[in-house]
Design an enzyme around this catalytic site. Structure first.
Site, PDB file in Angstrom:
ATOM      1  N   GLU A 337      31.612  32.637  41.557  1.00 18.37           N
ATOM      2  CA  GLU A 337      30.945  33.796  40.974  1.00 18.37           C
ATOM      3  C   GLU A 337      31.393  35.066  41.681  1.00 18.37           C
ATOM      4  O   GLU A 337      31.200  35.190  42.898  1.00 18.37           O
ATOM      5  CB  GLU A 337      29.416  33.664  41.072  1.00 18.37           C
ATOM      6  N   CYS A 338      31.969  35.987  40.946  1.00 20.02           N
ATOM      7  CA  CYS A 338      32.332  37.317  41.426  1.00 20.02           C
ATOM      8  C   CYS A 338      33.306  37.224  42.605  1.00 20.02           C
ATOM      9  O   CYS A 338      34.506  37.102  42.405  1.00 20.02           O
ATOM     10  CB  CYS A 338      31.083  38.126  41.761  1.00 20.02           C
ATOM     11  N   ALA A 339      32.829  37.277  43.839  1.00 24.92           N
ATOM     12  CA  ALA A 339      33.725  37.171  44.992  1.00 24.92           C
ATOM     13  C   ALA A 339      34.526  35.882  44.943  1.00 24.92           C
ATOM     14  O   ALA A 339      35.707  35.853  45.298  1.00 24.92           O
ATOM     15  CB  ALA A 339      32.923  37.242  46.288  1.00 24.92           C
TER      16      ALA A 339
END
Length: 821
Positions: A337-339
């Site tokens: 997720e994201c990072a």
């Protein structure tokens, strides 16, 4: 019905000081002896990190958009009951009191959560530029929605007494009590960057900042009145959320899920890990900046954080990048997720990343901040086509392309992310407590996954029995003596004191289990150890064994020339290499009795690690020789893990206040508790403080803390001396037996003796039922040397008998080291 005293800290707008007041209030309540549960309205990860420091338990989020209105009260009650029942809950609001998701009449606002949970509100007003208008603002906020109870006001960033009095008079007309006045204090400001506040885990001074907040709040706010407000909250008619009611273990196995942590990956919800554990997974954190995948990884979860800030350091850990690339390609279930998406990309701001996702990532000109509903466009690891979830995005990077293959989601009709049957990577953060079927699917895939293609080299866990150790180890620096023991073998390989633990230590360990439901507090251990060594508490840092201390030292600075004096315990060398440093080895020579020569250390060395007494040679270096290693700009680390075995602990530097010197101690061997990772660092307070800033929160367990306290008392001091004297007697029997057989050995001051039995002797003794520690994994020693643990005389007689039987076959190269000893 559940009774839970609670209050919401809110404000008319963002920037008023909600985080300052809420976090400080949590810290102040805790310092006053209350168990505090900390919460944050909205999806924010950063504020809960500070809440965790303040309360000593995980910070939690309450967000109706992410989890649904019906789960807010159950999640509040779950957090307040985990790990132990809280006395009071403090909920920090988001934005202005009535600001929620746009176009929804305040859905997911602070007022919405306060209404759902029937919680009174304390309003924070920044009065740095206000006087009588403060009363009007407070009156408007209190009267805007009859379902919201504003119970009082805290004035923040107050200036002159005259202006503060004017503000207080304006509030008299509202009937709202002033519950405290917090003066302006620039020391309380938290640094920010492109996405807001810097996470607590990344700030070396975070713990001190939170402590200061608590002190200021306790000094300037009426804690008694605030508790009275919290106690007006009515009982709640609901059951706490239970992760085990949401998911089920698909098998009796407990496969490992590797969860990214450390400074670069600070964002994930506590409930995510709880769901995975309830679904039968073992959650094992790892730091992508310095570590590799945990052993036996069957699933990978890469949450949010700031990899763009640490891109160069992440790129430098090439071994982990390769492992991730292989794991994803081989079908190890992976959620990012994201990072995590950025980390799996080919590159991030031109720095090479794992290359498991066919995209490149870079900083963008605009911030992406949205609170969307997403649709699954295909069947993937987590989703089934057409399913909808709620989530949030918060990033200032973008990937090119934005999607590929089967996209992870469609948001507002636009495909985004990358997904397959075994992986799911996108910018969208989803709170799995609101969508527990995602956790179940991930856990199902992890349970069904085969053994991963990459199995990193790790130290064997204490007590493991793996049969013969005759073959050369794959990773000599991480070879431990416990792998050399086995059923039917006399154990002379593991250098743990051969005797029962004292009754007072067993009682302390057993009593500590009563506190196991609470997060550990190492403060009592630090205080006890400081008293034991006549030091100040800030000169001591409890650690999860000596191994954690060496890992922290390795990460302390970008060492230019780190030196390890060998032969010695190899963990410091391994930790430095794992952190990406090139290590210079300085060898003590057998012909000199393995004595330390300070002049042999390069003058430009900025870190020197030396054991005293040294493992495996048992040589005790004079204190003046160790002191002679000190130089301006150099840190000297002395491993005194076996100093307890020295009667009187002569040559110890643990009690000396010396700049640039740290002493590492361990309790595991002398007190027969290797399974309780109990160690500590003592020395230069500035260096100790820097190590503390790098330490993972709660890394030292409750039993280890209890052991440190118990082993620092008067009874322990007397017992330690008795054990040291006993070891000296046992060692004399062993050395005398070796000497009479003409076997070369090094006179030892520790609980082991290194002897030159000759090539093949290690295997020959195993054939005769005796396990000794091979020494060729220590730099500077070859296969003709073994390390023999000191044991009671009757056991030593068995060793010597086996040695006699093996002499003709394996000891033809043995020669005495000193004929007069």
């Amino acid at each position: 019905m559940v009774t839970l005293p609670r209050l919401v800290v809110a404000a008319p707008s963002t920037g008023q000081g909600k985080t300052t007041v809420a976090t400080g209030l949590m810290a102040a309540f805790r310092a006053a002896g209350h168990r505090v549960s900390g919460h944050k309205v909205g999806p924010d990860y950063i504020d809960p990190g500070y809440h965790a420091l303040a309360t000593g338990r995980p910070g939690r989020n309450l967000d109706p958009h992410l989890v649904g209105e019906e789960r807010i009260v159950p999640l509040l009650l779950h957090a307040a009951a985990t790990p132990t029942p809280a006395d009071v809950a403090v909920v920090e609001g988001v934005m202005g009191l009535h600001d929620g998701r746009l176009g929804t009449d305040g859905f997911a606002s602070t007022a919405h959560v306060a209404t759902l949970t029937a919680t009174p509100v304390v309003l924070v007003l920044d009065v740095a530029r206000l006087s009588r208008s403060a009363g009007a603002i407070a009156a408007g906020m209190a009267g805007y929605d009859p379902a919201v109870t504003v119970a009082g006001v805290v004035l923040n960033r107050a200036g002159s007494d005259r202006n503060t009095a004017e503000v207080a008079r304006s509030l008299e007309r509202t009937g709202l009590p002033v519950l405290g006045v917090l003066p302006r204090d620039d020391r309380l400001a938290a640094p920010s960057r492109h996405l807001g506040l810097v996470p607590a885990a990344e700030r070396p001074a975070s713990a001190r900042t939170v402590e200061l907040l608590g002190e200021q709040v306790a000094r300037h706010l009426d804690l008694g009145a605030l508790l009275d407000v919290a106690r007006t909250a009515p009982a709640l008619d609901a059951e706490p959320w239970d992760p085990s009611a949401e998911v089920r273990p698909p098998s009796t196995r407990r496969p490992v899920v590797a969860v990214a942590g450390g400074r670069a990956f600070t964002f994930r919800y506590a409930e995510t890990e709880e769901l995975l554990r309830a679904a039968g997974c073992d959650v094992v954190p790892f730091d992508p900046l310095t570590e590799t995948l945990p052993a036996d990884t069957c699933g990978i979860y890469l949450g949010g954080g700031f990899p763009e800030v640490y891109a160069a350091e992440l790129a430098a850990n090439t071994r982990l990048l390769g492992e991730l690339r292989e794991a994803v390609a081989a079908g190890v279930p992976t959620v990012a997720e994201c990072a995590g998406l950025l980390y799996l990309a080919r590159s991030l701001d031109a720095h090479p990343m794992a290359g498991a996702v066919p995209a490149d990532a870079a900083m963008a000109a605009r911030l992406t901040l949205r609170y969307p509903e997403a649709v699954a466009p295909a069947d993937t690891l987590l989703t089934r086509v057409g399913e909808r979830v709620t989530g949030h995005e918060f990033h200032r990077t973008r990937t090119t392309p934005e999607a590929g293959g089967a996209p992870a989601w469609e948001i507002d009709g636009v495909a985004t992310g990358f997904a397959s049957a075994t992986s799911h990577a996108s910018y969208l953060h989803v709170h799995w407590a609101g969508h527990p079927h995602l956790a179940q699917r991930f856990a199902d895939a992890v349970h069904a996954a085969p053994r991963p293609p990459v199995t990193p080299h790790r130290p064997a866990p204490v007590g493991r029995r793996v049969g013969t150790a005759a073959a050369p180890p794959d990773d000599p620096l991480r070879h431990h003596g416990d792998v050399e023991t086995g059923d039917g073998l006399l154990d002379f390989a593991v250098n743990v004191y051969d005797g029962p633990r004292p009754a007072w230590l067993d009682r302390a360990l057993q009593d500590s289990l009563q506190e196991a439901a609470a997060y550990p507090d190492a403060g009592p251990a630090r205080a006890a150890l400081a008293r034991h060594h006549g030091r100040r508490p800030e000169e001591v840092l409890p650690t999860a064994g000596a191994a954690e201390a060496f890992t922290l030292v390795a990460r302390l600075r970008p060492w230019r020339c780190p030196v390890v004096v060998h032969p010695q315990f190899t963990e410091p060398h391994a930790a430095l290499e794992q952190a990406g440093h090139d290590v210079t080895t300085v060898l003590c020579r057998a012909e000199d009795g393995f004595a330390l020569d300070p002049a042999a250390v390069p003058e430009h060395a900025d870190l020197v690690v030396v054991g005293n007494p040294t493992n495996p040679t048992g040589v005790l270096h004079p204190a003046e020789r160790v002191r002679a290693l000190r130089r301006p700009g150099r840190l000297v680390v002395v491993d005194e893990a076996f100093m307890d075995t020295v009667p009187g602990q002569t040559a110890s530097l643990a009690g000396e206040v010396l700049d640039g010197l740290l002493v590492v101690r361990s309790l595991t061997k002398h007190w027969s508790i290797p399974g309780i990772r109990a160690g500590y660092v003592v020395g230069d307070p500035s260096e100790v403080g820097r190590l503390a800033a790098l330490q993972t929160p709660w890394s030292v367990s409750t039993p280890a803390i209890a052991a440190m306290v118990a082993c620092s008392g008067a009874a322990a001091t007397a017992a330690a001396g008795e054990r040291a004297a006993t070891l000296a007697e046992w060692r004399h029997v062993l050395e005398d037996g070796l000497r009479r057989r003409g076997i070369r050995f090094v006179p030892s001051a520790a609980s082991f003796v290194v002897a030159r039995l000759g090539d093949g002797a290690h295997a020959a003794l195993r054939e005769r039922g005796v396990a000794v520690r091979r020494a060729d994994t220590f730099p500077g020693l070859d296969g003709s040397w073994v390390r023999i643990a000191v044991r009671p005389p009757a056991r030593t007689a068995d060793l010597l008998a086996a040695l006699d039987a093996a002499l003709d076959a394996a000891l033809d190269t043995a020669r005495p080291l000193q004929s007069d000893h």
